[in-house]
Design a protein around this motif. Structure first.
Motif, mmCIF file in Angstrom:
data_model
loop_
_atom_site.group_PDB
_atom_site.id
_atom_site.type_symbol
_atom_site.label_atom_id
_atom_site.label_comp_id
_atom_site.label_asym_id
_atom_site.label_seq_id
_atom_site.Cartn_x
_atom_site.Cartn_y
_atom_site.Cartn_z
ATOM 1 N N ARG A 316 0.649 -1.212 -0.036
ATOM 2 C CA ARG A 316 0.045 -0.042 -0.147
ATOM 3 C C ARG A 316 0.901 1.219 -0.053
ATOM 4 O O ARG A 316 1.967 1.230 0.602
ATOM 5 N N HIS A 317 0.321 2.111 -0.705
ATOM 6 C CA HIS A 317 1.142 3.435 -0.903
ATOM 7 C C HIS A 317 0.157 4.485 -1.076
ATOM 8 O O HIS A 317 -0.788 4.547 -1.741
ATOM 9 N N THR A 318 0.440 5.791 -0.373
ATOM 10 C CA THR A 318 -0.384 7.185 -0.358
ATOM 11 C C THR A 318 0.067 8.217 -1.333
ATOM 12 O O THR A 318 1.173 8.448 -0.982
ATOM 13 N N PHE A 319 -0.498 8.275 -2.470
ATOM 14 C CA PHE A 319 -0.404 9.651 -3.190
ATOM 15 C C PHE A 319 -1.138 10.606 -2.746
ATOM 16 O O PHE A 319 -2.007 10.581 -1.921
ATOM 17 N N THR A 320 -0.798 11.866 -3.330
ATOM 18 C CA THR A 320 -1.657 12.952 -2.957
ATOM 19 C C THR A 320 -3.005 12.953 -3.132
ATOM 20 O O THR A 320 -4.136 13.106 -2.142
ATOM 21 N N HIS A 321 -3.655 12.402 -4.359
ATOM 22 C CA HIS A 321 -4.904 12.443 -4.443
ATOM 23 C C HIS A 321 -5.299 10.892 -4.430
ATOM 24 O O HIS A 321 -6.747 10.811 -4.613
ATOM 25 N N PHE A 322 -4.715 10.140 -4.306
ATOM 26 C CA PHE A 322 -5.276 8.565 -3.973
ATOM 27 C C PHE A 322 -4.656 7.479 -3.330
ATOM 28 O O PHE A 322 -3.399 7.701 -3.113
ATOM 29 N N GLU A 323 -5.345 6.719 -2.796
ATOM 30 C CA GLU A 323 -4.468 5.487 -2.132
ATOM 31 C C GLU A 323 -4.272 4.431 -3.377
ATOM 32 O O GLU A 323 -5.080 4.374 -4.075
ATOM 33 N N PHE A 324 -2.958 3.747 -2.999
ATOM 34 C CA PHE A 324 -2.566 2.598 -4.164
ATOM 35 C C PHE A 324 -2.399 1.480 -3.359
ATOM 36 O O PHE A 324 -1.880 1.399 -2.283
#
Length: 373
Positions: A316-324
């Protein structure tokens, strides 16, 4: 009952304070002279600022903490001590040096900007807002910060720290982002003609060390007597913010492929778009909905005819506009290398590649599962 100043009345008060040598700017500068932070990119009193260092630090500090940026800044300055050196650097080297800072479009624009400054401006940064805004990767905030800090010209550099300080100083209870224009007007009215560069850095320091998001240390603040939010007992509640919508989630399947030599397959992402130009582990498209099954994802595999094994767990990884969310499959190619768009890298050389954090997570997950198995 809380008393609110009208925006216009507050701005007139700010302008009056800025005109007084012992007004709010003077109080803040006096505090700064005693309590200024020592930072790798900051210049000692009396030292002439280097616009290159100011620009480099400001680009790095966008969406990143001071503690994180320090080693990266020192590394960049050691490898490319001038803007001409950075302009002459290979983009891949710049991306590799940037890896881990995130928001990789900044690194590409950093290199483009260096080339423009070196080739079109003789290696000197423009000292006007118009000139700075014409450069790649420089927006209103960065242009104002460079004007103030590097050239000691009055400018209004609005970051989150300054927004917080102004919202509390004038008790602006309207939520962000709608309140940004009035906060900017308050900030602009206070910028002094004397030492605007030091004043700008003092505001940054005040927000970072005293007027903190939680539990502001009002008793130590040089503006405590003038702070309307402190008087009303609402300092910790400001700035108010409009509730954000939950981030959407995108999902993908990642293919960690090795060959008979143990080399790992990477490929370069397109220049435009998220993580543009960075190296990546091949994946399926990043889309909403469930992670695609291996059966439906084989058309996206980096090589045909590979037996893939789905690993337990997910990344799991968090970007500015969405979770991945990523599931990982591993496989071994029948021969050595292959795939026209693939770069085969030894495991102990992966750190030298321009890999964004999410790809490092994927590779670590695969290597950990293999070792555990």
């Amino acid at each position: 009952m809380a008393v609110r100043l009208s925006p216009k009345a507050g701005i007139k008060a700010d302008q009056a304070a800025a005109d007084q040598p012992d007004g709010l700017p003077g109080l803040l500068l006096g505090w700064y002279d005693q309590h200024r932070r020592v930072l790798p990119w900051r210049f000692a009193p009396g030292e002439v600022a280097d616009p290159y260092r100011v620009w480099l630090s400001e680009i790095m500090l966008q969406q990143t903490t001071v503690a994180t940026v320090g080693p990266y800044f020192q590394n960049f300055l050691g490898r490319w001590p001038t803007v001409k050196d950075l302009a002459a650097a290979d983009l891949d080297d710049v991306l590799r040096a940037w890896a881990g800072l995130g928001y990789y479009a900044r690194a590409r624009n950093l290199h483009k900007c260096a080339i423009v400054v070196a080739s079109q401006h003789g290696g000197r940064f423009p000292d006007t807002e118009e000139g700075l805004l014409s450069l790649p990767g420089i927006g209103a905030y960065t242009a104002a910060a460079i004007l103030a800090i590097a050239f000691d010209k009055p400018a209004t550099a609005m970051d989150g720290n300054v927004e917080r300080v102004m919202s509390r100083l004038r008790a602006v209870t309207d939520p962000l982002p709608a309140s940004k224009p009035i906060l900017r007007a308050h900030a602009a009215a206070l910028v002094p003609a004397r030492r605007p560069g030091d004043y700008t850095q003092a505001l940054f320091d005040l927000g970072a060390t005293i007027c903190a998001p939680r539990k502001p240390r009002c008793i130590l603040c040089p503006w405590t007597a003038a702070c309307e939010a402190r008087k009303q007992g609402i300092a910790e509640d400001l700035p108010a913010k409009t509730a954000k919508a939950p981030k959407p989630t995108r999902r993908a399947l990642a293919f960690v492929l090795s060959d008979v030599r143990g080399l790992v397959a990477l490929r370069r992402r397109p220049e435009k778009g998220l993580l543009g130009g960075m190296m990546e582990v091949p994946t399926t498209p990043w889309e909403a909905g469930p992670v695609p099954s291996l059966a439906t994802a084989r058309s996206h595999a980096p090589l045909p005819g590979v037996d893939w094994t789905l690993l337990p767990g997910s990344v799991r990884h968090t970007f500015t506009h969405f979770e991945f969310e990523i599931r990982v499959v591993v496989g071994r190619a029948a021969g050595a290398g292959g795939g026209a768009d693939l770069l085969w890298v030894a495991p102990d050389a992966l750190e030298a590649q321009a890999l964004p954090t999410v790809m490092i997570k994927i590779l670590r997950h695969a290597l950990y599962q293999r070792a555990d198995g």
